[in-house]
Design an enzyme around this catalytic site. Structure first.
Site, PDB file in Angstrom:
ATOM      1  N   LYS A 196       0.852  -1.194   0.000  1.00 46.56           N
ATOM      2  CA  LYS A 196       0.000   0.000   0.000  1.00 46.56           C
ATOM      3  C   LYS A 196       0.887   1.244   0.000  1.00 46.56           C
ATOM      4  O   LYS A 196       1.704   1.434   0.895  1.00 46.56           O
ATOM      5  CB  LYS A 196      -0.900  -0.011   1.236  1.00 46.56           C
ATOM      6  CG  LYS A 196      -1.751   1.240   1.335  1.00 46.56           C
ATOM      7  CD  LYS A 196      -2.790   1.158   2.434  1.00 46.56           C
ATOM      8  CE  LYS A 196      -3.540   2.468   2.551  1.00 46.56           C
ATOM      9  NZ  LYS A 196      -4.584   2.447   3.564  1.00 46.56           N
ATOM     10  N   LYS A 249      -2.303  -1.693  -3.727  1.00 45.32           N
ATOM     11  CA  LYS A 249      -3.189  -0.530  -3.719  1.00 45.32           C
ATOM     12  C   LYS A 249      -2.383   0.755  -3.879  1.00 45.32           C
ATOM     13  O   LYS A 249      -1.389   0.904  -3.187  1.00 45.32           O
ATOM     14  CB  LYS A 249      -3.928  -0.523  -2.378  1.00 45.32           C
ATOM     15  CG  LYS A 249      -4.819   0.664  -2.167  1.00 45.32           C
ATOM     16  CD  LYS A 249      -5.407   0.624  -0.792  1.00 45.32           C
ATOM     17  CE  LYS A 249      -6.127   1.928  -0.545  1.00 45.32           C
ATOM     18  NZ  LYS A 249      -6.375   2.183   0.831  1.00 45.32           N
ATOM     19  N   SER A 275     -10.400   5.533  -4.566  1.00 48.58           N
ATOM     20  CA  SER A 275     -11.327   6.644  -4.768  1.00 48.58           C
ATOM     21  C   SER A 275     -10.874   7.629  -5.854  1.00 48.58           C
ATOM     22  O   SER A 275     -11.688   8.096  -6.645  1.00 48.58           O
ATOM     23  CB  SER A 275     -11.518   7.372  -3.444  1.00 48.58           C
ATOM     24  OG  SER A 275     -10.268   7.781  -2.913  1.00 48.58           O
TER      25      SER A 275
HETATM   26  C1  PBG Z   1      -7.650   3.387   5.611  1.00 46.43           C
HETATM   27  C2  PBG Z   1      -7.904   3.273   4.163  1.00 46.43           C
HETATM   28  C3  PBG Z   1      -7.721   4.232   3.152  1.00 46.43           C
HETATM   29  C4  PBG Z   1      -8.223   3.664   1.984  1.00 46.43           C
HETATM   30  C5  PBG Z   1      -8.651   2.387   2.290  1.00 46.43           C
HETATM   31  N1  PBG Z   1      -8.422   2.160   3.638  1.00 46.43           N
HETATM   32  C6  PBG Z   1      -7.224   5.620   3.228  1.00 46.43           C
HETATM   33  C7  PBG Z   1      -5.814   5.915   3.483  1.00 46.43           C
HETATM   34  O1  PBG Z   1      -4.975   5.044   3.664  1.00 46.43           O
HETATM   35  O2  PBG Z   1      -5.535   7.115   3.560  1.00 46.43           O
HETATM   36  C8  PBG Z   1      -8.290   4.341   0.652  1.00 46.43           C
HETATM   37  C9  PBG Z   1      -9.384   3.884  -0.238  1.00 46.43           C
HETATM   38  C10 PBG Z   1      -9.689   4.761  -1.388  1.00 46.43           C
HETATM   39  O3  PBG Z   1      -9.023   5.793  -1.632  1.00 46.43           O
HETATM   40  O4  PBG Z   1     -10.634   4.425  -2.095  1.00 46.43           O
HETATM   41  N2  PBG Z   1      -6.325   3.521   5.969  1.00 46.43           N
END
Ligand code: PBG
Length: 329
Positions: A196, A249, A275
């Protein structure tokens, strides 16, 4: 012109039946996961301003979305909770009657056939918006592990079929596996957000979940997107710690890493079309510059072609329809 061509790749493109026969990437609706945001309150369905066409649901209104998904052939969802109140230690994340725990209980009651995944993280629940507890300005890795483990357990006790830690603390898969096993949930799988990145593609989500960090950024725990080999290290560590599925991701700009993780592990690989990917498609299509459905399909196919087994996407329902119609798949 009379050329002597032995190999004519166009031979296999001449007809729709043949094109489909030789297609290399095959997809199935069963691999789609839809993320849902649940919020406090009653009878609420609020559009998320940064994510056109996506909503936050109060627990009592979530049912309509679950039924809609089920009827479209989407059989898995991932739940995100947006609590009414936040604090320094994110206690809403692991409260027995927290927002997401109530949502799991309700979802299991109204749509028991839906497969429910819990996103395990602290950032929606902490007042400072970081993914763990702070020690000064830093997120304290080892103290956070205990809270993440409690969060995962509380979600499983509330009905989650699988947990997906997204916090990027070191050792969280092991900590979660241990607590689940100690409590008899030896068969509950863990899908880790193993690879991630600290990505600006999460911008609209942070607006949706009100989870932007109040200071600094997430670069001391999420990965630097210049790195490729580190992805393999993260994925290998999580598998060693007991991850049943590993995720990459975001998806769209990271196809190279989906492929490498796929080739180097022997567990299923998920990718999350986040997103920012969704909102870019929606806004550009709204402006009339691209065709939304075509772009959505092309992005999804590229993720599967890269090696995705499980695709987490806000377009799950629309993709299921395209698969039904044979447009992709
Ligand atoms: C929680 C989380 C996030 C996303 C999924 N779980 C946000 C982040 O890490 O800032 C992002 C999902 C998306 O952007 O659709 N940590």
């Amino acid at each position: 012109m009379n050329v002597e061509l032995i190999n004519r790749p166009r031979r296999l493109r001449g007809n729709a039946v043949l094109r489909k026969m030789v297609r290399e990437t095959r997809m199935d609706k069963s691999s789609l996961v839809y993320p849902i945001f649940v919020m406090e309150g009653e009878n609420k369905k609020e559009e998320i301003p940064s994510m056109m066409g996506q909503y936050r649901y109060s627990v009592d209104r979530m049912e309509e979305k679950l039924i809609e998904l089920r009827d479209a052939g989407v059989s898995s969802v991932m739940l995100f909770g947006i609590p009414g109140a936040k604090d320094e230690v994110g206690s809403g994340a692991y409260a027995q009657d927290g927002i997401v725990q109530r949502a799991f209980r309700k979802a299991k009651e109204v749509c028991p056939e839906m497969y429910m995944i819990g996103d395990v993280c602290m950032c929606e629940y902490t007042s400072h918006g970081h993914c763990g507890v702070l020690c000064g300005q830093e997120v304290d890795n080892d103290k956070t592990l205990e809270l993440l483990a409690k969060t995962a357990l509380s979600q499983v006790q509330a009905g989650a079929d699988m947990v997906a830690p997204s916090d990027m603390m070191d050792g969280r898969v092991r900590a979660i596996r241990r607590i689940l096993d100690e409590n008899g949930y030896t068969n509950t799988p863990i899908m880790s957000y193993a690879v991630k990145f600290a990505s600006s593609f999460y911008g609209p989500f942070r607006d949706a979940a009100d989870s932007a960090p109040a200071f600094g950024d997430r670069k001391s725990y999420q990965m630097d997107f210049h790195n490729r080999r580190e992805s393999l290290k993260e994925a290998a560590l999580d598998v060693e710690e007991g991850a049943d599925i590993v995720m990459v991701k975001p998806a769209m700009a990271y196809g190279d890493l989906i492929r490498e993780v796929k080739d180097m592990t022997n567990v299923p690989v998920a990718s999350y079309s986040v997103s920012g990917e969704y909102s870019m498609v929606k806004t550009t299509a709204k402006a009339g510059f691209v065709d939304e459905t075509s772009i959505m399909c092309e992005m999804a196919v590229s993720a599967y072609r890269a090696g995705t087994d499980i695709y987490i996407t806000y377009f799950a329902k629309e993709l299921a329809k395209c698969m039904d119609e044979g447009r992709i798949g």
